[in-house]
Design an enzyme around this catalytic site. Structure first.
Site, PDB file in Angstrom:
ATOM      1  N   LYS A 169       0.818  -1.209   0.000  1.00  0.00           N
ATOM      2  CA  LYS A 169       0.000   0.000   0.000  1.00  0.00           C
ATOM      3  C   LYS A 169       0.854   1.262   0.000  1.00  0.00           C
ATOM      4  O   LYS A 169       2.012   1.263   0.402  1.00  0.00           O
ATOM      5  CB  LYS A 169      -0.969  -0.022   1.187  1.00  0.00           C
ATOM      6  N   ARG A 196      -2.939  -9.943   5.968  1.00  0.00           N
ATOM      7  CA  ARG A 196      -3.396 -10.110   4.583  1.00  0.00           C
ATOM      8  C   ARG A 196      -2.285  -9.572   3.673  1.00  0.00           C
ATOM      9  O   ARG A 196      -1.992  -8.374   3.691  1.00  0.00           O
ATOM     10  CB  ARG A 196      -4.709  -9.369   4.350  1.00  0.00           C
TER      11      ARG A 196
END
Length: 274
Positions: A221, A255
């Site tokens: 991210k 995750r």
């Protein structure tokens, strides 16, 4: 903490890894990467053999500015791959990343184990009814607005308190429908500035008051690569650092795109806390 997966209780006291399989052509990191059956099965086998407890499939990109697709298109991308993977790996615990009740229902009929919903049921009123009907674990994420508007919704008087209140409200609605197997995802990168993401990570343990397993998803991210002046492809070192912090702050599930590295992170964390 335990969740019921296909009739078996899975203990999340020892952290687990959820491997990401993107089935979208426009994912920010690996969109369009898995285009044929061989590539898909090789990637799933790699993640499972590296230690992933779950495989999380998504066929609708939810990043800022992502193209919206219909439920039919989402199913067209998702269901053949879901069938392929479960035929090859029938014992695999597959999570489907969708905010649509119709897609969730179709996926559950194919044998999906978990539904992972970025909207916690707020983008489709029928979602919680589907979860209640199938009695499967449900990941509810924190987000304000929707993927197109979320980055214009980053104003908070108290970030952590508002996230706790959000989950308290969504959990109350879920419980009223008889849903109990719930995992919370604080939503790194969703409706949060870079600074807010790091404040949330640094105080992730504040969410333990909710008394539900916490999923941390920071993999590839922008909160990592923008801070480090790099890109998603070169963010693995930062991801590993943040995964370790997430574990120290109480995360039960990581995750990730990179399963082996996350498993190694968990092994080191377990040794530190033994």
């Amino acid at each position: 903490m335990t969740i019921n997966c296909k009739g078996k209780l899975l203990d999340l006291t020892n952290p687990k890894v959820m491997g990401i399989l993107n089935l979208t052509p426009d994912s920010f990191y690996d969109g369009g990467k898995y285009k044929n059956e061989r590539d898909i099965l090789e990637q799933v086998e790699k993640m499972l053999s590296s230690g992933a407890s779950f495989i999380d499939m998504g066929a609708q990109s939810t990043g800022p500015g992502a193209e919206d697709v219909s439920a039919d298109e989402e199913c067209k991308r998702l269901l053949p791959v879901l069938e392929l993977v479960l035929n090859k790996f029938p014992e695999a615990l597959v999570s489907v990343d969708t905010f649509r009740a119709f897609v969730a229902k179709e996926a559950l009929d194919y044998g999906t184990t978990i539904i992972n919903d970025i909207s916690a049921g707020l983008m489709d009123d029928a979602m919680l009814d589907v979860i209640a009907e199938y009695k499967v674990p449900y990941v509810m994420m924190h987000m304000k607005g929707n993927p197109k508007t979320m980055q214009q919704n980053t104003a908070y008087e108290d970030l952590l308190q508002e996230i706790i209140y959000y989950f308290s409200e969504r959990l109350s609605v879920a419980r009223s429908k008889g849903i109990s197997d719930i995992i919370i995802d604080p939503g790194f990168g969703f409706s949060k500035t870079l600074e807010q993401n790091y404040k949330l990570l640094n105080h992730l343990d504040a969410l333990e008051i909710i008394d539900k397993p916490i999923l941390a998803g920071v993999s590839r991210k922008s909160m990592i690569y923008k801070l480090l002046g790099t890109d998603a492809q070169n963010a693995l070192n930062g991801i590993t650092a943040l995964n370790m912090i997430a574990l120290q702050k109480g995360a039960s599930i990581l995750r990730v795109h990179d399963v082996r590295e996350a498993i190694e992170c968990i092994r080191i964390h377990e040794q530190l806390t033994a």
